[in-house]
Design a protein around this motif. Structure first.
Motif, PDB file in Angstrom:
ATOM      1  N   GLU A   1       0.842  -1.202   0.000  1.00 32.82           N
ATOM      2  CA  GLU A   1       0.000   0.000   0.000  1.00 32.82           C
ATOM      3  C   GLU A   1       0.873   1.245   0.000  1.00 32.82           C
ATOM      4  O   GLU A   1       1.729   1.417   0.874  1.00 32.82           O
ATOM      5  CB  GLU A   1      -0.920   0.002   1.223  1.00 32.82           C
ATOM      6  CG  GLU A   1      -1.814   1.218   1.317  1.00 32.82           C
ATOM      7  CD  GLU A   1      -2.679   1.219   2.563  1.00 32.82           C
ATOM      8  OE1 GLU A   1      -3.387   2.213   2.798  1.00 32.82           O
ATOM      9  OE2 GLU A   1      -2.626   0.222   3.309  1.00 32.82           O
TER      10      GLU A   1
ATOM     11  N   ARG B   1       0.438   5.176   0.188  1.00 39.39           N
ATOM     12  CA  ARG B   1      -0.501   6.277   0.424  1.00 39.39           C
ATOM     13  C   ARG B   1       0.011   7.594  -0.134  1.00 39.39           C
ATOM     14  O   ARG B   1      -0.774   8.507  -0.383  1.00 39.39           O
ATOM     15  CB  ARG B   1      -0.788   6.412   1.915  1.00 39.39           C
ATOM     16  CG  ARG B   1      -1.510   5.212   2.503  1.00 39.39           C
ATOM     17  CD  ARG B   1      -1.965   5.475   3.917  1.00 39.39           C
ATOM     18  NE  ARG B   1      -2.628   4.308   4.503  1.00 39.39           N
ATOM     19  CZ  ARG B   1      -3.130   4.279   5.738  1.00 39.39           C
ATOM     20  NH1 ARG B   1      -3.008   5.342   6.533  1.00 39.39           N
ATOM     21  NH2 ARG B   1      -3.703   3.172   6.179  1.00 39.39           N
TER      22      ARG B   1
ATOM     23  N   ARG C   1      -1.635  -1.167  -4.127  1.00 38.34           N
ATOM     24  CA  ARG C   1      -2.561  -0.037  -4.143  1.00 38.34           C
ATOM     25  C   ARG C   1      -1.765   1.262  -4.022  1.00 38.34           C
ATOM     26  O   ARG C   1      -0.964   1.437  -3.106  1.00 38.34           O
ATOM     27  CB  ARG C   1      -3.559  -0.147  -2.986  1.00 38.34           C
ATOM     28  CG  ARG C   1      -4.380  -1.417  -3.028  1.00 38.34           C
ATOM     29  CD  ARG C   1      -5.408  -1.481  -1.879  1.00 38.34           C
ATOM     30  NE  ARG C   1      -4.784  -1.390  -0.567  1.00 38.34           N
ATOM     31  CZ  ARG C   1      -4.230  -2.417   0.071  1.00 38.34           C
ATOM     32  NH1 ARG C   1      -4.205  -3.615  -0.512  1.00 38.34           N
ATOM     33  NH2 ARG C   1      -3.692  -2.273   1.254  1.00 38.34           N
TER      34      ARG C   1
ATOM     35  N   ALA D   1      -2.345   5.256  -3.686  1.00 36.43           N
ATOM     36  CA  ALA D   1      -3.300   6.340  -3.450  1.00 36.43           C
ATOM     37  C   ALA D   1      -2.908   7.606  -4.207  1.00 36.43           C
ATOM     38  O   ALA D   1      -3.761   8.465  -4.445  1.00 36.43           O
ATOM     39  CB  ALA D   1      -3.404   6.642  -1.954  1.00 36.43           C
TER      40      ALA D   1
ATOM     41  N   LEU E   1      -2.840  -3.881 -10.369  1.00 37.66           N
ATOM     42  CA  LEU E   1      -2.675  -2.891  -9.323  1.00 37.66           C
ATOM     43  C   LEU E   1      -3.743  -1.817  -9.487  1.00 37.66           C
ATOM     44  O   LEU E   1      -4.367  -1.710 -10.534  1.00 37.66           O
ATOM     45  CB  LEU E   1      -1.275  -2.271  -9.381  1.00 37.66           C
ATOM     46  CG  LEU E   1      -0.821  -1.630 -10.710  1.00 37.66           C
ATOM     47  CD1 LEU E   1      -1.245  -0.175 -10.788  1.00 37.66           C
ATOM     48  CD2 LEU E   1       0.683  -1.746 -10.866  1.00 37.66           C
ATOM     49  N   THR E   2      -3.941  -1.050  -8.430  1.00 40.36           N
ATOM     50  CA  THR E   2      -4.878   0.077  -8.489  1.00 40.36           C
ATOM     51  C   THR E   2      -4.107   1.354  -8.199  1.00 40.36           C
ATOM     52  O   THR E   2      -3.240   1.383  -7.319  1.00 40.36           O
ATOM     53  CB  THR E   2      -6.019  -0.079  -7.470  1.00 40.36           C
ATOM     54  OG1 THR E   2      -5.470  -0.161  -6.143  1.00 40.36           O
ATOM     55  CG2 THR E   2      -6.835  -1.327  -7.758  1.00 40.36           C
ATOM     56  N   CYS E   3      -4.430   2.385  -8.949  1.00 42.10           N
ATOM     57  CA  CYS E   3      -3.758   3.678  -8.807  1.00 42.10           C
ATOM     58  C   CYS E   3      -4.820   4.765  -8.900  1.00 42.10           C
ATOM     59  O   CYS E   3      -5.424   4.943  -9.958  1.00 42.10           O
ATOM     60  CB  CYS E   3      -2.696   3.848  -9.882  1.00 42.10           C
ATOM     61  SG  CYS E   3      -1.815   5.419  -9.799  1.00 42.10           S
TER      62      CYS E   3
ATOM     63  N   VAL F   1      -9.830  -7.290  -6.589  1.00 43.58           N
ATOM     64  CA  VAL F   1      -8.987  -6.186  -6.134  1.00 43.58           C
ATOM     65  C   VAL F   1      -9.869  -4.990  -5.811  1.00 43.58           C
ATOM     66  O   VAL F   1     -10.706  -4.571  -6.614  1.00 43.58           O
ATOM     67  CB  VAL F   1      -7.962  -5.817  -7.223  1.00 43.58           C
ATOM     68  CG1 VAL F   1      -7.160  -4.583  -6.822  1.00 43.58           C
ATOM     69  CG2 VAL F   1      -7.029  -6.982  -7.494  1.00 43.58           C
TER      70      VAL F   1
ATOM     71  N   GLU G   1     -11.271  -1.343  -5.362  1.00 40.48           N
ATOM     72  CA  GLU G   1     -11.135  -0.119  -6.156  1.00 40.48           C
ATOM     73  C   GLU G   1     -11.827   1.040  -5.454  1.00 40.48           C
ATOM     74  O   GLU G   1     -12.427   1.900  -6.083  1.00 40.48           O
ATOM     75  CB  GLU G   1     -11.722  -0.327  -7.549  1.00 40.48           C
ATOM     76  CG  GLU G   1     -11.059  -1.454  -8.329  1.00 40.48           C
ATOM     77  CD  GLU G   1     -11.745  -1.734  -9.658  1.00 40.48           C
ATOM     78  OE1 GLU G   1     -12.866  -1.215  -9.865  1.00 40.48           O
ATOM     79  OE2 GLU G   1     -11.170  -2.468 -10.483  1.00 40.48           O
TER      80      GLU G   1
ATOM     81  N   GLU H   1     -10.737   3.683  -4.024  1.00 32.90           N
ATOM     82  CA  GLU H   1     -10.213   5.030  -4.243  1.00 32.90           C
ATOM     83  C   GLU H   1     -10.458   5.531  -5.655  1.00 32.90           C
ATOM     84  O   GLU H   1     -10.094   6.655  -5.979  1.00 32.90           O
ATOM     85  CB  GLU H   1      -8.720   5.062  -3.927  1.00 32.90           C
ATOM     86  CG  GLU H   1      -8.402   4.760  -2.454  1.00 32.90           C
ATOM     87  CD  GLU H   1      -6.920   4.772  -2.171  1.00 32.90           C
ATOM     88  OE1 GLU H   1      -6.145   4.736  -3.142  1.00 32.90           O
ATOM     89  OE2 GLU H   1      -6.535   4.809  -0.995  1.00 32.90           O
TER      90      GLU H   1
END
Length: 635
Positions: A228, A230, A250, A252, A271-273, A345, A347, A349
């Motif tokens: 993670e 942030r 992840r 942020a 991945l999440t961005c 995954v 999501e 954000e």
């Protein structure tokens, strides 16, 4: 214990008690003294420190250290030949460092144990060298932790380590495997120019501040599964020689991989961005699949030296000047990605709504190897794209549309609905604003300071995209791009005026052979004009009576052969000529003219010319209407 010894113990500031074995002290006794280093008498401590030689093993687990006490220990272990402390096996598990802890330049020839150690102040291991394995599991750094230029020749364990302030690992060298799994960095984490020869595992680590891995080299696997970030995460210029594992990572903020090099990374993500995934200038030397749910993906000057696939959600993709040496596919993924532990995954954000993927720019890219699948092209800039006619569009790829022209209290729609390029929006908005400032009539204006391309350039773009759609057997949608090409040719001031007038006529009659309703309206109008003019001037007044020959037997009399008389022009006023009988004859002539046939009816001289004109124009209009319908249903 004498008063001086008590003063030394109190100086640690952590209230650990007086002697080892008491409920309040957990320090490991030194030798046979029965007390930890912090609680020895001055005489015993001096004797112990004097007995140490460079390279000696030390065991001070749970011992509370002040800055002065640690300095005295390291001074006793200082090797005059290398001018820095040299320590054998070092056991500092659970040790308490109340003040600053400076191990800078220390050389650990054996295993180094700092598991569960707590550093209340700043800690420095800058330039330290660890010849064997190192353990920092569960250590807690309340101040800045400096490992800059440290050498870890064995394995390094930082499981569940807590960095309350900044963690500095710049130029550190990890020759063996290292684990930061579950580590927590509350401040900035700097790994710039670090070298990881073995596997580097940051699985489930948490970076609350910015994380910098710029110019870092990962020779083994780089594991960031479930990590993670942030703050911003910078991997700019990093080099990944092995696998890159970002499954479930992840971000942020921004995830920056600009100028990074991936030599053997079969998968990057999923991945999440929440912000921007930056791959500008990155190089992918092996086949790769990139899976990401991101707000934006910037691939400016990204180079794919092998096949690649971008499987995205939500992202706006910028492929400006991308170098595609092998086929690249950009595809929208409708369902969330699968998480490593099962399920999907998260999501949270990312914005709610459809996870549509938007292509923002292809300027300067070579589209010969590019395939787009289920993406939104309504805002894509195509000008400057190479081999645009070889672009492959699969699935549903939506382009922008011409504006309806309807506003609150505004005029009705005046633009034919069709697929358009954003560059045409920019050009028309600028053109409308020049004519009437501030009134683009629904066209999207260009970005500030960006001149839109002219009609000549737009005509080429439309022609190339039309060919791309035609090669994909998508004739109906290709028709819209033919319309756009003809529009740009009609508005191109560099073309001959005669050509532009011809195109204007073609546009007015049938929308370049693509607007059946327009051609039908003109056809009905032409038929109406033909019927009206025939009723007024084309249908003769009446057929002349044939003369009969005289004879005794009138019943057997036959008409005399006389030359045919010319039909009589209609007489009477114009309103008197508008009768049902004349209307029926005129309609018959006009309908036959549409299909290029003669009604074989007697007409006046004017009627003959009217019929000839209708037989030339009306079949043409009918053909344009049929052509327009064919263009919409052609397979």
């Amino acid at each position: 214990m004498d008063s001086e010894s008590r003063t030394t113990a109190a100086g640690t500031g952590i209230g650990t008690g007086t002697v080892a074995g008491s409920p309040r002290c957990e320090g490991t006794p030194v030798g046979e003294h029965g007390a930890c280093l912090a609680h020895l008498t001055d005489t015993d401590r001096t004797a112990y420190l004097a007995s140490l030689t460079p390279g000696a093993d030390v065991d001070h687990r749970g011992t509370p250290f002040t800055r002065e006490l640690l300095t005295a220990l390291l001074t006793a272990l200082r090797d005059p030949a290398i001018r820095r402390p040299r320590i054998g096996t070092a056991r500092f598990d659970g040790a308490l460092f109340a003040g600053g802890a400076d191990f800078g330049g220390a050389h650990f020839t054996g295993d180094a144990w700092f598991s569960g150690a707590r550093f209340a102040g700043d800690m420095s291991l800058s330039g330290a060298e660890f010849a064997a394995d190192t353990w920092f599991q569960g250590a807690h750094f309340a101040g800045t932790a400096g490992f800059g230029a440290a050498q870890f020749r064995g394995s390094a364990w930082f499981h569940d380590t807590r960095f309350a302030a900044d963690g500095w690992f710049g130029n550190a060298r990890f020759h063996g495997a290292c684990w930061f799994s579950g580590a927590l960095f509350r401040g900035r984490a700097r790994f710039g120019a670090a070298r990881f020869t073995g596997d580097a595992r940051f699985n489930d680590a948490r970076f609350h501040g910015d994380a910098y891995f710029t110019v870092t080299r990962f020779s083994g696997a780089a594991g960031f599964d479930g990590t993670e970030f942030r703050g911003s995460a910078g991997f700019g210029g990093a080099r990944f020689a092995g696998q890159t594992l970002f499954h479930g990572a992840r971000f942020a903020g921004n995830a920056r991989f600009d100028m990074a090099r991936f030599e053997d990374a079969p998968v990057l993500g999923p991945l999440t961005c929440a912000d921007t995934l930056v791959l500008s200038g990155a190089v992918f030397g092996a086949p790769v699949v990139i899976e990401a749910a991101a707000g934006k993906a910037v691939c400016v000057r990204t180079r794919w030296a092998s096949t690649g696939t971008l499987r995205l959600r939500y992202a706006g993709v910028d492929l400006t000047d991308a170098v595609l040496e092998y086929p690249l596919t950009v595809a929208a993924v409708p369902a969330p990605f699968t998480a490593p532990e099962g399920g999907t995954v998260a999501e949270t954000e990312l914005p709610d709504g459809a996870p549509a993927v938007r292509i923002l720019a292809l300027t300067g890219a070579d589209a010969a190897h590019l395939t787009l699948n289920d993406v939104d092209l309504s805002a894509c800039r195509f000008s400057g794209t190479l081999h645009l006619d070889q672009l492959r569009l699969e699935g549903r790829c939506d382009f922008g549309e011409s504006p309806s022209g309807r506003r609150s209290g505004g005029p009705p729609r005046r633009w034919a609905r069709r697929s358009t390029l954003v560059e045409e929006h920019h050009w028309r908005a600028r053109r409308e604003s020049d004519r009437r400032p501030g009134r683009p009539h629904g066209w999207v204006p260009p970005p500030e300071g960006t001149p839109p391309p002219g009609p000549a350039t737009l005509a080429v773009l439309y022609r190339q995209l039309r060919k791309s759609l035609e090669d994909g057997k998508n004739e109906p949608d290709a028709a819209d791009f033919y319309y756009g090409e003809m529009e740009m040719r009609r508005h191109d001031p560099t073309r001959a005026s005669a050509e532009r007038r011809l195109l204007t006529t073609y546009w007015a009659l049938s929308g370049y052979g693509l607007r059946a309703s327009r051609a039908v309206c003109w056809l009905l109008g032409a038929i109406s004009v033909t019927v009206l003019t025939l009723m007024l001037w084309g249908i003769p007044a009446g057929a002349p009576e044939p003369e009969r020959t005289a004879g005794p037997d009138r019943e057997s009399a036959q008409p005399a052969a006389e030359p045919a008389a010319e039909p009589m022009a209609p007489d009477g006023s114009l309103p008197e000529r508008l009768t049902a009988e004349r209307w029926e004859k005129s309609v018959r002539v006009a309908i036959n003219s549409v299909v290029f046939r003669s009604a074989e009816a007697e007409l006046t001289t004017a009627g003959v010319y009217i019929e000839m004109a209708s037989r030339l124009t009306e079949p043409l209009l009918l053909g344009l209407a049929v052509l327009a319908v064919r263009g919409r249903v052609k397979r």
